[in-house]
Design an enzyme around this catalytic site. Structure first.
Site, PDB file in Angstrom:
ATOM      1  N   THR A 120      -9.825  37.240  36.094  1.00 27.13           N
ATOM      2  CA  THR A 120     -10.335  36.858  34.686  1.00 27.13           C
ATOM      3  C   THR A 120     -11.616  37.729  34.254  1.00 27.13           C
ATOM      4  O   THR A 120     -12.758  37.674  34.997  1.00 27.13           O
ATOM      5  CB  THR A 120     -10.471  35.430  34.906  1.00 27.13           C
ATOM      6  N   ASN A 168     -11.856  24.241  41.747  1.00 26.49           N
ATOM      7  CA  ASN A 168     -11.583  23.699  40.509  1.00 26.49           C
ATOM      8  C   ASN A 168     -11.062  22.258  41.077  1.00 26.49           C
ATOM      9  O   ASN A 168     -10.222  21.500  40.706  1.00 26.49           O
ATOM     10  CB  ASN A 168     -10.535  24.199  39.668  1.00 26.49           C
ATOM     11  N   TYR A 187      -5.063  25.106  39.220  1.00 26.39           N
ATOM     12  CA  TYR A 187      -4.502  24.845  37.855  1.00 26.39           C
ATOM     13  C   TYR A 187      -3.217  24.109  37.948  1.00 26.39           C
ATOM     14  O   TYR A 187      -3.001  23.477  38.862  1.00 26.39           O
ATOM     15  CB  TYR A 187      -4.341  26.278  37.233  1.00 26.39           C
ATOM     16  N   ARG A 244     -12.590  41.868  43.542  1.00 22.07           N
ATOM     17  CA  ARG A 244     -13.836  42.383  43.357  1.00 22.07           C
ATOM     18  C   ARG A 244     -14.249  43.799  43.663  1.00 22.07           C
ATOM     19  O   ARG A 244     -14.661  44.535  42.522  1.00 22.07           O
ATOM     20  CB  ARG A 244     -15.207  41.335  43.839  1.00 22.07           C
ATOM     21  N   ASN A 256      -5.371  27.778  42.935  1.00 26.03           N
ATOM     22  CA  ASN A 256      -6.818  27.603  42.249  1.00 26.03           C
ATOM     23  C   ASN A 256      -7.066  26.365  41.642  1.00 26.03           C
ATOM     24  O   ASN A 256      -7.999  26.352  40.515  1.00 26.03           O
ATOM     25  CB  ASN A 256      -7.362  28.838  41.791  1.00 26.03           C
ATOM     26  N   HIS A 308       0.935  31.644  38.421  1.00 22.63           N
ATOM     27  CA  HIS A 308      -0.523  31.102  39.151  1.00 22.63           C
ATOM     28  C   HIS A 308      -0.168  29.828  39.542  1.00 22.63           C
ATOM     29  O   HIS A 308      -0.439  28.790  38.961  1.00 22.63           O
ATOM     30  CB  HIS A 308      -1.375  31.079  37.946  1.00 22.63           C
TER      31      HIS A 308
END
Ligand code: 8OZ
Length: 361
Positions: free
Chosen positions: A25, A234, A179, A317, A177, A174
């Protein structure tokens, strides 16, 4: 030769190496959450990846949880993504899109009509989102009505069709995480008493119906999914993740999905979080590609692939700050460290201006 640089057959694609760019993101979509020319440059710079999984992209307006994340529900967004996929393909790459609905991880300021975000149950997550240039607590959600579930499934189906129309080689749902799909899976966020809550089979139902719908729309050989069995991201939590995810993976196998992308441990953090969770038990239940992620070094990736524990390894990353990551890993060259201050939002700085190595002799 290192196992990381051997080709891999993924559905109808041949990946030239085992290195995947993880979905990241970056909050740089333009007005209307339309992908920009700068995003096309960013992704095409990273076309050396065996596969790019483009950033989490909402399948409907209610699926948005952070400012300036791209969508795949309007004609303008499809056209914007087409520029991205054309640019990646022109440089010889392959690219999937990550399909996203954030569920309760959102804010009324981002929701159509300023309404409450939707969730399996009306339980606010203990997490923050990025909106109007600052981090804010997420809003109190409302529970989805049973009659609204078919619309959610249809949003993913259309998102997949739109992704193919935009030139993507496939999609990754997805499911990780914390969601929407993960919120339904876990008993910490799903307190429903209808057929989408309660037993493991019921909590997994939405995810499996979504995957079935996507696979029927675009083909299972173009359909992957990302899961994160033990992450606390989250505010995700479940009283007993092992039997839950054993079941989920068994059922995903029955759909013949092309890959499972698995975040081991805490997303972007401690790989040993949830120690004792048996990832091998999941892998043994799935016949197609196994894509692992979370803090892999070159050596860890090499060992995972050469030892047969994984087929593919995703890097996040390191791909932000090394557009030529594959070439650097091949040459065992040093990596440029990423600048965290430019991860989310902004323009070219910290996005398309990271250097590549000099050409090899
Ligand atoms: C970082 C910031 C915002 C969203 C995820 C899509 O964790 C995300 C995300 C990561 O999967």
């Amino acid at each position: 030769m290192s196992a990381l640089f051997t080709p891999f057959r993924l559905g109808k694609l041949t990946l030239p190496n085992r290195i995947v760019m993880a979905p990241l993101t970056r909050n740089r979509a333009g007005a209307g959450n339309v992908p920009t020319e700068l995003m096309a440059t960013y992704y095409s710079q990273r076309a050396g990846a065996g596969l790019i999984v483009a950033e989490a992209t909402q399948v409907c307006p209610e699926g948005q949880g952070y400012q300036s994340t791209p969508g795949i529900h309007s004609p303008e967004q499809i056209a914007g993504w087409k520029r991205v996929t054309d640019a990646v393909h022109a440089r010889g790459g392959r690219i999937f899109l990550q399909l996203w609905h954030v569920g309760r991880v959102s804010h009324t300021a981002l929701q159509p009509g300023g309404k409450a975000p939707v969730a399996p149950s009306a339980i606010r997550a203990n997490t923050k989102t990025f909106v109007d240039g600052e981090f804010r607590d997420v809003s109190e959600p409302r529970a989805l009505e049973l009659s609204e579930i078919p619309g959610i499934i249809d949003a993913y189906r259309k998102g997949a069709a739109n992704a193919i129309a935009a030139g993507f080689d496939g999609v990754e749902a997805h499911g990780a995480n914390g969601y929407l799909l993960d919120q339904f899976l876990r008993d910490g966020s799903n307190k429903r008493t209808d057929e989408y809550g309660g037993s493991i089979e019921n909590r997994a139902r939405l995810m499996l119906e979504v995957m079935q719908a996507i696979a029927a729309e675009i083909g299972p050989e173009r359909t992957g999914i990302r899961i994160s069995p033990v992450t606390p991201a989250n505010d995700a939590h479940d009283s007993n993740p092992q039997p839950l995810f054993n079941y989920v993976v068994e059922q995903l196998d029955r759909l013949n999905l092309v890959y499972i992308h698995i975040i081991e441990g805490q997303t972007g953090g401690d790989r040993n979080f949830g120690a004792g969770f048996d990832y091998g038990a999941l892998r043994s239940r799935f016949r197609n590609a196994w894509l692992v992620n979370n803090g892999y070094s070159r050596q860890m990736a090499e060992e995972a692939v050469s030892g047969g524990r994984a087929d593919l390894v995703a890097f996040g990353r390191p791909f932000i700050s090394n557009p030529d990551l594959v070439e650097r890993l091949r040459r065992n060259a040093p990596l440029t460290p990423p600048d965290r201050t430019t991860f989310y939002g902004g323009g070219a700085k910290g996005y398309t201006d990271y250097p590549v190595l000099e050409a090899a002799e």
